[in-house]
Design an enzyme around this catalytic site. Structure first.
Site, PDB file in Angstrom:
ATOM      1  N   GLU A 241       0.845  -1.190   0.000  1.00  0.00           N
ATOM      2  CA  GLU A 241       0.000   0.000   0.000  1.00  0.00           C
ATOM      3  C   GLU A 241       0.884   1.245   0.000  1.00  0.00           C
ATOM      4  O   GLU A 241       1.807   1.359   0.803  1.00  0.00           O
ATOM      5  CB  GLU A 241      -0.907  -0.001   1.230  1.00  0.00           C
ATOM      6  CG  GLU A 241      -1.745   1.251   1.400  1.00  0.00           C
ATOM      7  CD  GLU A 241      -2.536   1.242   2.704  1.00  0.00           C
ATOM      8  OE1 GLU A 241      -3.013   2.318   3.108  1.00  0.00           O
ATOM      9  OE2 GLU A 241      -2.673   0.165   3.330  1.00  0.00           O
ATOM     10  N   ASP A 243       0.344   5.198   0.298  1.00  0.00           N
ATOM     11  CA  ASP A 243      -0.599   6.288   0.566  1.00  0.00           C
ATOM     12  C   ASP A 243      -0.053   7.594   0.002  1.00  0.00           C
ATOM     13  O   ASP A 243       0.951   8.124   0.486  1.00  0.00           O
ATOM     14  CB  ASP A 243      -0.829   6.437   2.066  1.00  0.00           C
ATOM     15  CG  ASP A 243      -1.422   5.192   2.691  1.00  0.00           C
ATOM     16  OD1 ASP A 243      -2.266   4.564   2.041  1.00  0.00           O
ATOM     17  OD2 ASP A 243      -1.027   4.835   3.816  1.00  0.00           O
ATOM     18  N   GLU A 246      -3.470  11.166   2.544  1.00  0.00           N
ATOM     19  CA  GLU A 246      -4.454  10.921   3.591  1.00  0.00           C
ATOM     20  C   GLU A 246      -4.598  12.244   4.319  1.00  0.00           C
ATOM     21  O   GLU A 246      -3.632  12.755   4.903  1.00  0.00           O
ATOM     22  CB  GLU A 246      -3.993   9.814   4.532  1.00  0.00           C
ATOM     23  CG  GLU A 246      -3.955   8.456   3.848  1.00  0.00           C
ATOM     24  CD  GLU A 246      -3.909   7.312   4.845  1.00  0.00           C
ATOM     25  OE1 GLU A 246      -4.960   6.741   5.158  1.00  0.00           O
ATOM     26  OE2 GLU A 246      -2.798   7.013   5.316  1.00  0.00           O
ATOM     27  N   HIS A 257       4.019   1.598   2.710  1.00  0.00           N
ATOM     28  CA  HIS A 257       3.710   0.380   3.464  1.00  0.00           C
ATOM     29  C   HIS A 257       4.152  -0.853   2.666  1.00  0.00           C
ATOM     30  O   HIS A 257       3.371  -1.398   1.878  1.00  0.00           O
ATOM     31  CB  HIS A 257       2.209   0.254   3.726  1.00  0.00           C
ATOM     32  CG  HIS A 257       1.609   1.289   4.622  1.00  0.00           C
ATOM     33  ND1 HIS A 257       1.593   1.173   5.993  1.00  0.00           N
ATOM     34  CD2 HIS A 257       0.965   2.445   4.334  1.00  0.00           C
ATOM     35  CE1 HIS A 257       0.955   2.215   6.513  1.00  0.00           C
ATOM     36  NE2 HIS A 257       0.579   3.009   5.524  1.00  0.00           N
TER      37      HIS A 257
END
Length: 538
Positions: A241, A243, A246, A257
């Protein structure tokens, strides 16, 4: 005669097997015509040379209506029907995943598009039959039958966002995950696929997914005590993942991640899934903490927030540019750095520089930055354990899917993004303070009651080579470490200067630090300062 008999036997066995698989499939319903929403993006070759691609978006299968052939719910509230779903095989055979027709998008799910590359997601939508909370959208390719696969190394990803209505506790999230392009259609029991939003995974290995690998995730299902629509199934779904964004009006972060697995992976045991409830968070196949760059957490409490006093004003739309730098400047190199640039009100705004005691002046996510951050923040370094930036680059090579969502956090109330986290920790300790929100904020029920009409807007998505997706000169990139500035303070002595190969003196030692020293107001002076930085530092 014998040969024909053998053929008939083989065909009969094949037919029985085919029918058995069909009866145990994650089939689609026929009550509504499933319709994807137009959400075109642009693919760029160079600045000003971009072409529209006729992409669209689908809604995560977790939001779709699940019912049997009579139209009776198989899943209602946060519970599976015990008669129709006594076990995964029976449930998968009995229940279908219904489509979303044109009327559903706005009236049921709170999702609207303008048809030219803009989308609005509303937090709470009260429909005729249900109240919908949040949404999670996936980008489909031009065929509409597969997910659009991004390969980000040596590229930049740019989009416009508007999070001006999101208070403490809400999160407008844009990110990439290593979902399968076919949404799990390669599993014999999955007959729905990307148009129905199947195959989701992320680094948290979520257990709340109603379908995993084409099967109902109803075994040992535990309804949530705090979420009337969710629960915890036997299986989680894990993958890399990344990001990108956010954010709410108070804080924002971009986070890496990595995982130990490739592609979408179904986890089962608490250790494999890294379940928090069993204290196995750091035993799982994915790095749930990640390595993040949150402006506030990294020591600059004036960079991002609501109002003109912040360098990036979260009450207004903005353009965010994320660059993915390789060690050799090619698509085949190792990923070594993830950089961020903002554009707002015609200004190019370089990312802030870390201002944490004992920490170097990092302004991007890189492996050395992550290593040092983990030590100074006293965080477990699961990021390095899972391969860090290098393995994320390998995931990018395999391809990743774009996800856009709006959500509230039932577990930790988004304090990890916009408040002090852990809530009982001292905000004065490095890394604990992530934003100005109080530690009792972000309760989902409060947000639903008071901010149900809040929306997030995503528009103008672009992908292309470095420097191709936005006008103007970007801050230069670094691949060997932080920018060589001795201090992030701009109110003390003048900045250190570095002489470049061209003979100019560069305030701050690099272009992005130089730009960060420019006064924001008035705009004319800022632009002249930026141009002088470009002349001195490049």
């Amino acid at each position: 005669m014998g040969t024909n008999t053998q053929k008939m036997v083989v065909l009969t066995v094949f037919a029985i097997v085919f029918l058995a698989i069909g009866c145990l499939s994650q089939n689609t319903g026929d009550v509504k015509e499933n319709v994807a929403l137009k959400f075109p993006i642009e693919v760029c070759q160079s600045e000003g040379n971009c072409q529209k691609v006729s992409t669209s978006v689908s809604l995560d299968s977790n939001w779709h209506w699940i019912h049997d052939s009579s139209g009776t719910n198989c899943y209602d509230g946060n519970l599976w029907d015990s008669v129709r779903c006594p076990d995964p095989a029976t449930c998968t055979a009995n229940c279908v995943l219904e489509g979303s027709d044109q009327a559903d998008w706005g009236s049921t799910y709170g999702v609207t598009v303008d048809g030219s590359g803009g989308m609005t997601l509303q937090f709470v939508t009260v429909g005729q039959y249900s109240t919908n909370i949040g949404s999670r959208m996936f980008l489909l390719d031009e065929s509409g039958d597969a997910y659009y696969m991004f390969k980000l190394k040596n590229k930049e990803f740019t989009m416009d966002v508007d999070t001006s209505e999101l208070p403490c506790g809400l999160n407008g999230a844009v990110y990439f995950v290593e979902m399968d392009a076919d949404g799990g259609l390669h599993y014999p029991s999955n007959k729905a696929g990307p148009p129905y939003g199947t195959g989701y995974c992320d680094a948290q290995c979520p257990h709340d997914l109603k379908w995993v690998n084409g099967e109902a995730n109803c075994e040992t299902w535990i309804p949530s005590d705090v979420d009337p629509n969710s629960g915890f199934g036997k299986y989680g779904s894990c993958c890399f993942e990344l990001d990108i964004w956010e954010a709410n009006t108070i804080s924002t972060a971009f986070t890496n991640h990595p995982c130990d697995v490739t592609g979408q992976f179904r986890c089962e045991s608490p250790e494999e899934c890294g379940d928090n409830g069993s204290n196995n968070r750091y035993d799982g196949v994915c790095d749930k903490d990640g390595c993040d760059f949150n402006h506030w957490r990294m020591g600059d409490e004036t960079f991002y927030g609501p109002g003109s006093n912040f360098k990036v004003d979260s009450t207004k739309p903005l353009t965010l540019v994320t660059q993915f730098i390789t060690d050799d400047g090619t698509d085949n190199g190792n990923l070594v750095e993830m950089r961020r640039i903002y554009l707002q009100n015609g200004n190019i705004i370089a990312n802030n520089v870390a201002n944490i005691p004992g920490m170097q002046a990092w302004d991007s996510v890189s492996q050395p930055m992550c290593d040092e951050q983990k030590k100074i923040f006293n965080d477990p370094d699961d990021h390095t354990e899972k391969g860090g930036m290098k393995t994320m680059g390998e995931s990018m090579d395999r391809g990743q899917v774009l996800v856009m969502s709006i959500w509230a956090d039932t577990e930790s109330h988004m304090l990890w993004l916009d408040s002090t986290f852990p809530a009982d920790s001292s905000p004065s300790e490095p890394g604990n303070s992530r934003g100005s929100c109080p530690t009792d904020s972000g309760v989902p029920s409060d947000l639903q009651n008071n901010y149900g009409s809040a929306t997030v807007k995503y528009f103008n998505v672009k992908i292309g080579p470095l420097g191709s997706t936005f006008p103007g000169d970007a801050p230069t990139t670094t691949t060997s470490g932080p920018n060589p500035t001795p201090s992030t303070s701009t109110s003390g002595p003048g900045p250190t200067t570095t002489t470049n190969g061209g003979g100019n003196t560069c305030p701050g030692g690099s272009l992005d630090v130089c730009i960060s020293l420019c006064p924001e107001e008035p705009a004319e002076i800022y632009q002249k300062c930026v141009q002088q930085c470009i002349a001195d530092c490049t």
